[in-house]
Design an enzyme around this catalytic site. Structure first.
Site, short mmCIF file in Angstrom:
data_model
loop_
_atom_site.label_atom_id
_atom_site.label_comp_id
_atom_site.label_asym_id
_atom_site.label_seq_id
_atom_site.Cartn_x
_atom_site.Cartn_y
_atom_site.Cartn_z
N ARG A 124 0.96 7.12 -9.63
CA ARG A 124 1.75 6.52 -8.56
C ARG A 124 2.13 5.05 -9.34
NH1 ARG A 124 2.57 5.55 -2.83
NH2 ARG A 124 2.04 7.76 -2.58
N GLU A 166 -0.79 0.37 3.22
CA GLU A 166 -0.62 -0.24 1.76
C GLU A 166 0.59 -1.48 1.53
OE1 GLU A 166 -2.37 3.01 -0.99
OE2 GLU A 166 -1.25 3.84 0.67
#
Lengths: 482, 805
Positions: free
Chosen positions: B311, B738
């Site tokens: 990521r 997030e």
């Protein structure tokens, strides 16, 4: 001599005996009373999750004064004659209290674990003061941590009920029956002994100064506890309860606070929240430091004497007391003596307290109007933190020249220190940037900082060097009308 | 009344504020229940030579001490690579690594016994530092790479070049409820585990493997967590296994609740990173080529580190088009607890790196960093004069990510422009410059940074969810999904979705505790996708039931005499009633319809299943479409720094974020503000300090400083971006968990910007977190301590920051 403590919990009478007397209040609530609404997170008074209200008698007035405290570092033996109010006593799901309702509609809870603590802290704030503004709410809630909400919805909830009526707790729980019982016991000593893991623990709770001094004389090895905000942490973290404890919470002679024109006299058992109130207008510079002393929950129980005797080089109060040449009064069955605070400490956690002595009070000369005084606390986080560096700078000018200087530094040596060489260097010199920069160089030769969790030695040297320059520029800024 | 789009309070709000919502340690103690704790390795690296539990076992109330050799099944586990021991057997890998599990009848006995266990080790030199691990090539997993074009050539031809090393610190989750689990032994070796976990399916699997039984013999239940933030995605496993082991060995219920200190010492955190970068750019600050090598501190085992690094590589571009780019990522082994998922999952480190690069470019060129960012935005510069001509035509649009996915529904240019206007960025830039030349005490900084966060698990198979919906004969509904409630409000959102789907009042719907008994093979509640996946699955289950009810209602409401033929297509569910649209006056209460349906033997329960369409990513080639969509936003932060102490305050923040159509604006706002403040902690005050032997020194809130209420900016404007979300998500909402955290990088960038005023022309190398100490280090290095006013005499001209604004 009584063999139990009398504590009310949500209006219910509890006689606390034996091993229960040595439990933390949060353990007592959760394990003995099965009241699990009160949450425990850090067990060190640094997050506020376990906040409850502690109602204490206010002299001879017919009421109990409620304030938020951290139940994880309050022990049952400290709580004789108090009324503990927990989240269970506020509203129910069908009829939430004002604060609870505000927290619901403002989305003040996410995971919910800090929420009972915030609700209690807010309820306590509303008990203490009316018409709280945003600044009051922020400082009033600085003892509670939340990791989910970012606090904004909690502040909104607090604002929504900041005009709630005071005295809601008193309405729920009439004080007089409790007070009547507390009064009857006020003059009696309490002692409880308990065996645990093959060790015998004793707690003694004297009701007046004379009996406290007699006990202190007879048991010089006993641990003295008043607010317990430092010792409580040690008990929790090391699983080590002192074998002998003398608790001073019921000694009225040690609680006093007199602010005269040029001197402040504070009894050792006076809490920091009392000092906070007393200093607000008279010594605003000290007030702003006291406001950053722990959180409100800590200031409601932590005492002046406790801060002196904990003897931390990073203690928030000490640089001021050093710079003002405060004098500590020590007392014992044999009499009293006075020691200048600058001579009280001899090394890391070493100080001039003889067996049999108690700290009685501290006398602090207050700054004169023409003196420049600034107090500094540098910490990783502004509030609810232990200092990486502290300083007090007091200067008196004669025209442009420095006539008198008193400089104290904390967290840069085994004890708080007075920077005598720096002070001498400043005498007679013009108060300007060059002087203060040069003084910074002298100052760093006087300190012996360590690298630790709160900063490297180099960081502390940079701060020591810079703080006198900062003092100069602040003085200049203050002198120029806005 | 429809509830969707309304700020309905959190599902458990009433329970939270009254203290009635139970967490693991609030569950009533059963008779015979044991208190469980552990004793861990005293050293960070070495070999155990002796483990002595004799004295501990002699403590009254102690029922057992268990070691690796007592584990009946597998003693190692891992979500991706099975390399993490449950209990250390011979070698120890970090301080506190669990070695002995102790069970006792009281907390006091447990505490005493834990102090009496003796573990002796032959200590070896631990690797604690990233640079040391890189030097010794101690890596976990392969190096990952995503690249496009000839980076070396384009770095060489770029008009300007900069390089540097940027480090970001770790972060403790500091969920308030520490790791906790209770195991209840069942019949024939079965086990029920209540765990504070984001991942009940994983707990079920590891407990089954550890006990050597089938997954069908273990049930894991999670009602709620007192916070998680990623820290309970994989790391709830060890405490759950401890409880299960004791329950298995003793046949008694077993409860483990970590103390905050133990939790902080032995559980993983956000990965600290070292990022080595090189960038080539033109006179306008437009990036031509960039190369970044990321190294993460993985700790002692793999855990989720590889996915996190993946990521990172997928977010190194953040909002910016990088024509020629090479991104590499390597997870490094260290003798620390295995670092793990934490809100943002590798994204924050990547975004901070590219934002640092852009801030550095702006400083170098003496251009306002906002202009540099705007020129580099995806789709932000249509006049692609500086875009190299040899790129593919779609790259000329500056819209394709380094991994080949197009940035569809790109709102970034509009968000940046809107926020700049709303926050009065240009005017404030001038004010900041003026302030900085006149204030001897403080220096201010201003920065806008962006966020483009990819939504979906990058591991394809995890993009699935299932739900069970049961309707009862009084018209009330229970919903169970794989989503776990950690405070983020997924339960209330699912409740709203289900209530509105059936057209019933919210009070008719209850979201049940998450349990592997009802929802099997679930994905962790993570990647911001909890509602996307589980909400969609719940809706599918509802629609299955509605289809059956519709058919039944159509018959029930048909009226042949009035010419009303049965027609499912005309049946409506609204206001707790069911009716035929063609004759709305004739209504059946929903409860009555359910009761009648049961009598007609119609199934009122259903499962729903959802798999995110279209996502795929090949990690070997570094190419694909890993994300269903992007959540986008930007923030402007203004900071003030004390020139003498380095103390930082954040007087104002403005943020703008696109979260699609909000299911619950109250909950979503909570995620945005909460995420931002958590990110504020990461970039400012939260610093992990270890000693030379690998002991974490900052293991409680006394020494580890998350933001307090007084750190919240006095002025904090939070706005959502109004856009029509074309991605087919539930209710056209967008994931919000997030992304807001990374908006707080603006605070760090503003601090770096402030430092650029101290000695204009001299670069600063501010690292992350920007603690007071770190800022003072930079101030001192900039020579500020010697002559704080030299560069700011009021007679001096405004520096180029202001002139270019």
């Amino acid at each position: 001599m009584l063999d139990h403590f009398l504590v009310y919990v949500n209006g219910i009478r509890h006689e606390v005996r034996g091993g229960d007397a040595f439990l933390s209040l949060s353990d007592y609530l959760r394990r003995v009373c099965s009241m699990v609404g009160t949450k425990v997170v850090c067990s060190e008074g640094d997050c506020g999750a376990c906040t409850v209200l502690l109602g204490r008698a206010d002299d001879d007035s017919p009421r109990l004064v409620y304030c938020p405290v951290d139940s994880c570092i309050q022990f049952m033996f400290q709580l004789e004659g108090t009324h503990v109010v927990t989240i269970e006593a506020l509203g129910s799901s069908s009829a939430p209290s004002d604060v609870q309702q505000a927290m619901i509609v403002c989305h003040g809870s996410q995971c919910g674990f800090c929420t009972p603590g915030f609700v209690m802290a807010m309820t306590g704030l509303n008990e203490e003061r009316e018409a709280l503004d945003e600044a009051d709410l922020r400082s009033g809630l600085a003892g509670n941590l939340c990791r989910c909400t970012g606090y904004v919805p909690i502040l909104a909830a607090a604002a929504q009920c900041s005009h709630s009526q005071r005295g809601q707790i008193a309405e729920l729980f009439p004080a007089e029956p409790m007070l009547a019982e507390f009064r009857q016991r006020r003059k009696q000593a309490i002692e409880i002994a308990n065996e645990r893991d093959g060790r015998r623990h004793v707690v003694m709770s004297p009701p007046d100064l004379h009996s406290a001094l007699v006990m202190r004389h007879a048991h010089p090895e006993a641990t003295i506890i008043a607010g317990g905000t430092d010792i409580g942490v040690r008990i929790n973290k090391s699983n080590l309860l002192p074998q002998k404890i003398i608790d001073l919470n019921r000694v009225p002679e040690l609680e006093s606070l007199v602010v005269d024109r040029d001197v402040m006299r504070v009894g050792a058992r006076t809490t920091w929240s009392a000092v906070e109130r007393a200093c607000e207008t008279r010594v605003p510079e000290f007030h702003q430091i006291v406001m950053r002393f722990g959180g409100p929950q800590i200031r409601h129980v932590g005492t002046v004497g406790g801060n002196l005797a904990n003897a931390s080089p990073a203690a928030d109060s000490l640089p001021f007391l050093f710079a003002m040449d405060a004098v500590i009064e020590l007392t014992s069955v044999g009499g009293s003596r006075r020691v200048p605070i600058t001579e009280f400490y001899s090394g890391y956690k070493q100080f001039d307290l003889r067996p049999g002595e108690l700290i009685a009070c501290i006398e602090v000369p207050l700054p004169a109007d023409h003196e420049l005084l600034r107090l500094y606390k540098i910490s990783r986080r502004r509030d609810l933190d232990i200092a990486s560096f502290t300083a007090a700078v007091r200067v008196q000018l004669d025209g442009e020249a420095i006539q008198e200087a008193a400089i104290a530094f904390g967290a840069v040596a085994p004890t708080v220190i007075r920077a005598r060489r720096t002070e001498a260097f400043l005498l007679g010199r013009p108060f300007n940037e060059d002087t203060m920069r040069a003084a910074g160089d002298v100052a760093i030769s006087e300190i012996s900082p360590l690298s630790d969790i709160r900063g490297t030695a180099d960081y502390r040297r940079q701060l020591t060097r810079n703080i006198l320059l900062k003092f100069y520029h602040e003085s200049q800024a203050a002198a120029v009308p806005a | 009344m429809p509830s969707l789009g309304k700020p309905v309070p959190h599902d458990s709000a009433v329970g939270h504020v009254t203290g009635q919502a139970p967490y693991i340690d609030d569950l009533p103690t059963l008779a015979g229940e044991l208190c469980v704790g552990f004793v861990g390795s005293p050293v960070a690296a070495g070999r155990m030579t002796r483990v002595d539990t004799g004295a501990a076992l002699a403590v009254p109330g102690v029922v057992g001490c268990f070691k690796a050799s007592d584990v009946p099944g597998k003693n190692s586990f891992g979500l991706v690579v099975v390399d993490e021991p449950f209990l250390a057997d011979r070698d120890v890998l970090y301080v506190g690594q669990p070695v002995v599990v102790v069970a006792a009848t009281s907390p006091a006995a447990l505490a005493t016994a834990r102090q009496k266990v003796r573990i002796e080790c032959q200590e070896s030199e631990p690797i604690l530092d990233l640079t040391e691990s890189i030097r010794r090539q101690k890596f976990l997993g392969p190096r990952r790479r995503i690249a496009r074009g000839d980076v070396a050539a384009n770095l060489n031809t770029a008009p300007h070049r900069l390089d540097g090393v940027f480090t970001t610190g770790g972060q403790e989750h500091f969920y308030l409820e520490s790791q906790a689990a209770i195991a209840y032994p069942g019949e024939q070796g079965q086990m029920v585990v209540h765990s504070s976990t984001q991942n009940p399916t994983e707990i079920q699997a590891v407990v089954a493997e550890m006990l050597g039984i089938g997954q069908h013999e273990v049930v894991c239940i999670c009602k709620r967590m007192g916070g998680a933030f990623g820290g309970k995605e994989s790391q709830a496993a060890i405490p759950a296994m401890m409880a299960a082991l004791v329950a298995h060995k003793t046949g008694r219920p077993a409860r483990v609740v970590y103390s905050k200190d133990d939790d902080m010492r032995v559980t993983g955190k956000r990965h600290a990173y070292r990022c080595e970068w090189e960038a080539g750019f033109d006179d306008a600050g437009r990036i031509q080529a960039v190369r970044i090598a990321f190294y993460s501190n993985g700790g002692a085992s793999t855990d989720l580190s590889l996915a996190i690094m993946e990521r990172t590589l997928l977010h190194a571009d953040n909002c910016y088009f990088l024509p020629y780019v090479e991104l590499t990522g390597q997870v490094c082994f260290t003798n620390l607890p295995s670092n793990t998922a934490f809100r943002g999952f590798g994204g924050p480190q990547a975004m901070a790196t590219i934002e640092n690069i852009l801030e550095s470019i702006a400083e170098h060129l003496k251009i306002d960093a906002f202009d540099v960012r705007q020129r580099n935005l995806y789709g932000g510069a249509n006049s692609s004069s500086s875009t190299p001509k040899n790129l593919h035509s779609e790259d000329q649009e500056r819209i394709v990510t380094p991994y080949g996915q197009r940035v569809e529904q790109n709102h970034l240019p509009e968000i940046f422009a809107t926020l700049a206007a709303q926050s009065q960025y240009r005017r404030r830039r001038v004010e900041v410059a003026h302030f900085n030349v006149s204030s001897p005490l403080f220096v201010r900084g201003l920065a806008m940074t962006g966020v483009k966060f990819g939504i979906s698990f990058t591991t394809k198979f995890l993009n699935q969810g299932n739900a069970l919906v049961n309707v009862f004969t009084d018209g009330t509904i229970q919903v169970s999904t794989g989503a776990t409630e950690m405070g983020q409000g997924v339960n209330v959102k699912i409740r709203q979705l289900v209530a509105d789907e059936f057209g019933v009042d919210l009070h008719r719907v209850v979201v049940m505790p998450t349990s592997t008994e009802k929802n099997n093979n679930t994905s962790p509640t993570a990647a911001s996708a909890g509602t996307d996946l589980n909400g969609a699955a719940a809706l599918r289950a509802c629609r299955t039931i509605k289809r059956r009810l519709r058919r039944f209602a159509a018959l029930r409401l048909a009226d042949s005499q009035a010419g009303l033929a049965p027609s499912s297509g005309h049946i409506e569910f609204r206001n707790d009633q069911v009716f035929d649209r063609r004759r709305p006056s004739e209504q059946i209460p929903f409860s009555q319809l359910c009761d009648e349906a049961r009598r007609e033997r119609i199934d009122l329960g259903a499962r729903g299943f959802y798999a995110t369409p279209g996502v795929d990513f090949n990690r070997e080639t570094g190419q694909g479409t890993p994300f269903f969509y992007f959540t986008q936003g930007a923030a402007v932060a203004e900071v003030q720094i004390d020139r003498f102490t380095g103390e930082l305050t954040v007087p104002r923040v403005d943020l703008l974020i696109d979260i699609g159509r909000s299911i619950n604006p109250g909950v979503d706002r909570g995620q945005i503000v909460g995420g931002f403040i958590q990110g504020l902690g990461w970039v400012t005050t939260e610093a992990l300090v270890y000693d030379a032997r690998g002991n974490l020194l900052t293991h409680s809130p006394t020494t580890y400083k998350i933001p307090a209420v007084t750190d919240v900016p006095e002025v904090f404007h939070v706005a959502t971006f109004d856009s029509r979300n074309r991605v087919p998500t539930v209710y056209r909402s967008k994931a919000v968990g997030e992304p807001p955290l990374m908006l707080a990088i603006s605070v760090w960038a503003a601090a770096k910007n402030a430092l650029s005023y101290v000695a204009p022309g001299t670069p600063n190398d501010l690292q992350l977190p920007a603690t007071g100490e770190e800022i003072l280090r930079c101030l001192t290095a900039l020579g500020a301590k010697r002559c704080p006013l030299q560069s700011c005499s009021p007679a001096a001209p405004l520096d180029s920051h202001a002139l270019n604004s």
